[in-house]
Every structure is written in C-alpha cells, then in structure tokens.
Design a protein around this motif. Structure first.
Motif, PDB file in Angstrom:
ATOM      1  N   VAL A  75      52.219  33.948  27.752  1.00  0.00           N
ATOM      2  CA  VAL A  75      51.570  32.686  28.124  1.00  0.00           C
ATOM      3  C   VAL A  75      50.074  32.763  27.863  1.00  0.00           C
ATOM      4  N   ALA A  76      49.476  33.907  28.175  1.00  0.00           N
ATOM      5  CA  ALA A  76      48.030  34.056  27.949  1.00  0.00           C
ATOM      6  C   ALA A  76      47.688  33.961  26.468  1.00  0.00           C
ATOM      7  N   THR A  77      48.489  34.571  25.610  1.00  0.00           N
ATOM      8  CA  THR A  77      48.202  34.520  24.171  1.00  0.00           C
ATOM      9  C   THR A  77      48.414  33.118  23.598  1.00  0.00           C
ATOM     10  N   LEU A  78      49.445  32.409  24.051  1.00  0.00           N
ATOM     11  CA  LEU A  78      49.661  31.038  23.570  1.00  0.00           C
ATOM     12  C   LEU A  78      48.517  30.121  23.997  1.00  0.00           C
ATOM     13  N   CYS A  79      48.092  30.239  25.248  1.00  0.00           N
ATOM     14  CA  CYS A  79      46.952  29.423  25.703  1.00  0.00           C
ATOM     15  C   CYS A  79      45.686  29.776  24.937  1.00  0.00           C
ATOM     16  N   LEU A  80      45.508  31.059  24.643  1.00  0.00           N
ATOM     17  CA  LEU A  80      44.330  31.475  23.875  1.00  0.00           C
ATOM     18  C   LEU A  80      44.330  30.843  22.491  1.00  0.00           C
ATOM     19  N   PHE A  81      45.463  30.843  21.824  1.00  0.00           N
ATOM     20  CA  PHE A  81      45.519  30.281  20.475  1.00  0.00           C
ATOM     21  C   PHE A  81      45.280  28.766  20.495  1.00  0.00           C
ATOM     22  N   VAL A  82      45.924  28.061  21.408  1.00  0.00           N
ATOM     23  CA  VAL A  82      45.772  26.600  21.470  1.00  0.00           C
ATOM     24  C   VAL A  82      44.335  26.216  21.800  1.00  0.00           C
ATOM     25  N   TYR A  83      43.748  26.885  22.780  1.00  0.00           N
ATOM     26  CA  TYR A  83      42.394  26.515  23.208  1.00  0.00           C
ATOM     27  C   TYR A  83      41.350  26.901  22.171  1.00  0.00           C
ATOM     28  N   ALA A  84      41.432  28.106  21.626  1.00  0.00           N
ATOM     29  CA  ALA A  84      40.407  28.588  20.696  1.00  0.00           C
ATOM     30  C   ALA A  84      40.401  27.802  19.394  1.00  0.00           C
ATOM     31  N   THR A  85      41.555  27.293  18.952  1.00  0.00           N
ATOM     32  CA  THR A  85      41.597  26.540  17.691  1.00  0.00           C
ATOM     33  C   THR A  85      41.178  25.082  17.875  1.00  0.00           C
ATOM     34  N   THR A  86      41.629  24.456  18.949  1.00  0.00           N
ATOM     35  CA  THR A  86      41.274  23.037  19.155  1.00  0.00           C
ATOM     36  C   THR A  86      39.844  22.863  19.640  1.00  0.00           C
TER      37      THR A  86
END
Length: 624
Positions: free
Chosen positions: A360-371
């Motif tokens: 969950v932490a890695t998915l949130c990191l990817f979504v937040y850092a890219t958008t």
C-alpha cells in the motif's frame, strides 16, 4: 420536469431531462432550465448554442477541465485528435451523480495524466487539458492503462510474493526493489518535464507590473495581501527551507560523534530528534507500530488529495480558484518532499511480515509522486487572474530534485558497528567526541554532498530561469533562505571530512548572524530606503502622488486649525482683560474707526550747507 443544460466536448450545448433521461439539441418548452456549466441566461440562444462566448465586450470565461475527458468509455467517447465530433444525437448524461461521480474522476485522473503525456509524445506538442476540443485519443488511453496496470502488478508482485529475506528492513535487497519503483517514478516525471517543454504556455512566465499593492512602509508588490491564496503559495518556500535544514541534521549524520563539544551533547540530541521530522520520521527507527499509524495518516492524506482533484474536475473549477491553489501548491507542493520521504521510509523500515502495508505504501508513493508533478501545471492556464504564480517548468524540476533528496534521506542507513549495532548515540559515561571510520562516514558524506548540489542547482536555476515567480520579493527571500540552508549543508559536509568539536558552534553562530542581517536588510528596505521611481508601476505612482497631496493638504489644514485655535484663545483672553481694567481707564472705541492718516510730505531742500539743510544734495543739484 427539470431540464439541465450541458456542454459537449466541442462546446456545443444540449438539454437533458433529469427525470426521463431524454436529450435534445433544441430548446424545450420549459419554464425552468438549470445551467450546469454556469452560463448566464442571455448567452443561451433558442437553438441551444452559446451566442455570447466570443462576443466583444463579454468577459472571458475561465477554463476548466471537462469531466468527460476523464471517462474513457464508449458512452463518453472522446473524439480522435483532428476528427470532427458526431452530432447525430446528443450524448447521454451519466446515471450516477454526486459522490460516486467524484470518486470516478479521482480514480481516472492518474491514468489521465499519463494519457496526456502519451498523446503529447504522439503529436509532438503539448496537449492542453483545458482545451474542450482536444482530448487524449483511444490509443493514448490504452497505453496509459497498460502502463499503470504493469506498475500496479509490479508493486503487488515485488512486495508480497518474494521470500522474507528480501523484506528485511533497510537491507540491500529491499532497497534494490524500492529503487525499481523510484526509476518508474522518475520516468513519468521526465515525461512530464518534456510535456512542459513542448507547451509554450508552461515554459515561460510573464510578470504583471501594471498593478501593485501596498504591503507596508515603502514596500509595494504585485501580490494582493488580502488574497489568502497567495499565502498558501508562500508556504512552499518556508517548507523548503525547513526541509533542507532537516537534511543538515538528519539522524544518520554523526554530529554527536565528530562535530560537537561534550557540553552541547543534549542540544544536538534534541535537534536531531525533532528537526528532521520536517523530512523523515525519526521515531520510526525504533517503533514498528508508529510506522503503521504513520502509514494510515499518509494514505488518508493521499486519498484526500485525490478526492480534491475529483472535486476540482467535477465542479469545473477554474485554475485561478482557491481549490486549484490548495491542490497544486499546498498538498502537492508544500508537503511533497515530506510525504514521499515518509512513504518510502515506511516501505523501507516495516518488518518483513508487513507485506500488505508495504505494498500500500509503494502504490500510494507512485500515485502521489507522479501526479503531484503534473498538477504543478494546472494553475498556469489561469495566470491572468493569479497574483502569485510560479513558473511551471521551475515547479516540475524543483519537485523532481527535492523528491530525489527525500528518496535519499529515506534510504540512508544509520552508522553501525561491525556487530550491526547502531553507533553514534548519546554516551552517558565518557567523551562524546569519537570520530567514526570512513565506512560509516561514506553514506552521510554522499548524502550531504548530494543535498548541497541540489541546493546550489536550485540557486542556479532561480537565476537562469528568472523570473521563476511573478512576485519579486518571494524570489529574493527564497534565494536568501536557500543560501542559509546551503551553508548548513556545507558545514555538515566539512564536519564529516574534518572532525572538529567546534562545527556546531560555528554553524549556529553564523546562522544567527545571517538571519539578523537578513531581517535588518528587510526592515531597512521596507521602512527607510528611498523609493525607486524608475520601475514604478502606474497605479503605484498614482497612489504615491495622491499620498503626497494628502500630506500637503493635511499639513495646511493643521496649520489652519492651529491658527484658529490661537485666535479663539486670544478672543477668550480679551474679555478678561477688559474686566480687570473696567472702572480704571475708560476707552471709547468707535464703531467704525477711521483709517490711519497718511505720512507727512517731505519738505523741499532750502540750502544750508553743501548738502542742503536736510543733509542732502539739493543745493548741488540746483546750481548745476
């Protein structure tokens, strides 16, 4: 029955019956029509087409992201690039409304950003997300869906199905898995930077010098001090300063071992305990339960961030509004480095059995850092209505660089001994000054050198891409604060190279002097420096002249008031003088006094000496 007025992708209006679901191009015979696009009544013609959007004298409508762009279904078909839209029948209105619709837009915004980047690569020019006549093509949506599906499966597979030996906290195997995710993030951020370079409106910033507002003293600025959204944008500069200070006193930097005196041990322990919280979680080194609580807070923050984006799209809010400022500057700017560093810290420090939490932490990191890098561009399209605006190209590069510092800070291990125990901790017995070997110095040394390079690159780009902000004093303050932060990182770097007990004292002393000089210069500039009339804006010149006229008028009015007061005091004193002199001297004052007599005439000269009887030259003149 209630009819709703809707807008197609090409700005053509149609009518939708909310009760029966009927749609038509012709204006229905109804007494009440709700306008979902918030158009004025006089802009609706009888055939349902906008008749005043481009008429002269009509205010320009603010742009907005059309909600239909974020729904890549056949019923909300997006027109292919360069193709005409099919007007054979009006489009159907979505059945769901309210919160489900908002969540739908929030979910599809992440692939929508990559679809725009993909369409930009296909066309060779930037795709304006506010352009109602252009949208990502079907092929761009397919590529975006494939890319995000692959990244999601990568996170699920890499962080859940491998053996436990891969998930040991802060191990080299876990760091290598997280490095793959960071590379995927950098890839999309690089595409975003290319998208900005291919969009002329995003690669430049024009300052508006025609209108300025008075702040205080002699300070005028193009920023309206009564607009609260401007202060939200200023928080980016303040958070950046404290985050770079946190880099200087990162918990893994051995200040306690080779940079402080023994009497300063308690101070540096507290400083490295609380100040780095602006960047990375310091308590997470010992408490695993704290990581789960922190992860819940971060997931809630990212969810709120996406919900606000969905609300921004659903309400068709303009880019100059407060909602766009909160999303672009506050949630995706002020907290950007801290959020990405904390999410990566949680993924790096969770126990091996916490696989779902790490995923969950890695998915949130990817979504937040890219958008978060992409939403830096949404306010640039409303620049004519915004006082404080940053250059989108600068925002993109700044967040990529600061995100890299956050990644490095989250993966940096603490110094350990040969037995694996953490060293450089407070020592109760014995001296605190114990320099480390070069093996334990290498990681912090590379970290401080990398952070110092990033800060110097910030200063270079602030000068190279000037102006990076529409308000000049924000640029000056940012340069000064970055200079102070760079000096701190330089002292930390030198402390790692050359151990000395006086580094902390030197750093705190020079920081105090620099802040005192900075505040003194600001006070002098605002209250005591002469105004600059060369680059004076017209409204500032008018305000200055009006203030000067008011000052002169007030000065003359004060003199008149003082003269009137003196006259009134004299008039009150005359009756008392008459009363004291009454009965002693009688003075008769006529009602109409005569004017004073003229002076007597001068007598003619009659001789009496060489210069006449009056001592003049009359005799000499009469004998010529």
């Amino acid at each position: 029955m209630v009819w709703l007025l809707q807008r197609t992708l090409s700005d053509r209006l149609f009518y939708w019956n909310r009760d029966t679901g009927e749609t038509t191009w012709d204006r229905p015979d109804a007494e009440h029509i709700e306008m979902m696009d918030q158009l004025p009544e006089d802009s609706i013609a009888t055939n349902g087409s906008p008749n005043c959007l481009n008429s002269p004298g009509t205010p320009e409508m603010p742009p907005f992201i059309h909600p239909y762009k974020l729904v890549p279904f056949d019923r909300f078909r997006m027109a292919e690039v360069g193709a005409e839209e099919d007007f054979s029948k009006p489009p159907a209105f979505p059945i769901w409304r309210g919160l489900p619709n908002l969540l739908l837009y929030a979910f599809f915004f992440t692939p929508f950003t990559f679809a725009i980047l993909q369409q930009t690569g296909m066309d060779g020019k930037g795709l304006d997300p506010y352009d109602s006549k252009r949208a990502p093509s079907r092929s761009a949506w397919i590529v975006a869906a494939i890319y995000y599906t692959m990244v999601s499966l990568l996170c699920i597979f890499l962080f859940t199905v491998l053996p436990d030996a891969w998930y040991v906290p802060r191990s080299k195997w876990l760091i290598s898995l997280l490095a793959l995710l960071i590379c995927a993030i950098w890839f999309q951020q690089a595409l975003t930077f290319r998208y900005i370079l291919l969009s002329p409106r995003l690669a430049s910033l024009k300052k508006n010098r025609d209108i300025k507002y008075k702040l205080c003293g002699n300070a005028y600025s193009t920023m309206n001090p009564r607009n609260l959204s401007n202060y939200i944008s200023i928080t980016v500069v303040l958070s950046e300063f404290f985050q770079f200070l946190a880099v200087t006193f990162h918990p893994s930097v051995p200040w306690l071992c080779q940079g402080v005196r023994e009497e300063d041990e308690a101070f540096i322990v507290k400083l490295q305990r609380y100040l780095p919280e602006a960047l990375v979680p310091t308590y997470a080194f010992v408490l695993d339960r704290y990581l789960e609580i922190l992860l819940a807070v971060l997931v809630a923050f990212v969810a709120l961030y996406l919900v606000l984006i969905g609300r921004f799209v659903q309400s068709q809010a303009p880019p100059s509004g407060s909602l766009a400022t909160i999303i672009s500057e506050f949630m995706a700017g002020t907290f950007f480095t801290a959020v990405v560093a904390r999410l990566l810290s949680v993924a790096n420090q969770l126990s091996a059995d916490r696989r779902v939490s790490r995923m969950v932490a890695t998915l949130c990191l990817f979504v937040y850092a890219t958008t978060a890098v992409f939403v830096a561009t949404i306010r640039a399209f409303g620049h004519s209505r915004i006082d404080l605006l940053y250059l989108p190209k600068w925002l993109c590069v700044e967040r990529i660089l600061k995100g890299s510092v956050g990644f490095f800070a989250a993966l940096l291990p603490k110094p350990t001994s040969s037995t694996g125990e953490v060293v450089c901790t407070p020592i109760l017995d014995g001296p605190a000054f114990q320099p480390l070997d070069w093996v334990n110095r290498l990681g912090p040394l590379l970290f401080e050198g990398f952070a110092l390079t990033i800060v110097l690159l910030h200063l270079y780009l602030l000068r190279r891409w000037h102006p990076t902000c529409s308000v000049s004093f924000v640029i000056r303050v940012r340069k000064a604060l970055l200079g102070i932060a760079a000096w701190g990182q330089a002292c930390a770097f030198l402390m790692l190279l050359l151990p000395w007990q006086g580094w902390l004292v030197l750093l705190i002393t020079t920081w105090a002097l620099a802040m005192a000089v900075l505040v003194s210069l600001a006070v002098f500039k605002v209250f005591f420096s002469p105004p600059n009339f060369e680059n004076e804006a017209p409204n500032v010149q008018q305000m200055r002249l009006q203030a000067e006229r008011d000052r002169i008028f007030k000065k003359g009015a004060d003199r008149a008031v003082q003269s009137k007061k003196r006259t009134s005091r004299l008039s009150r004193a005359v009756p008392s003088f008459k009363e004291t002199c009454q009965g002693q001297v009688k003075v008769s004052v006529p009602n109409n006094p005569l004017p004073p007599p003229p002076p007597p005439p001068v007598a003619p000269a009659t001789g009496g000496g060489p210069r006449g009887p009056q001592g003049g030259y009359g005799w000499f003149a009469s004998n010529l």
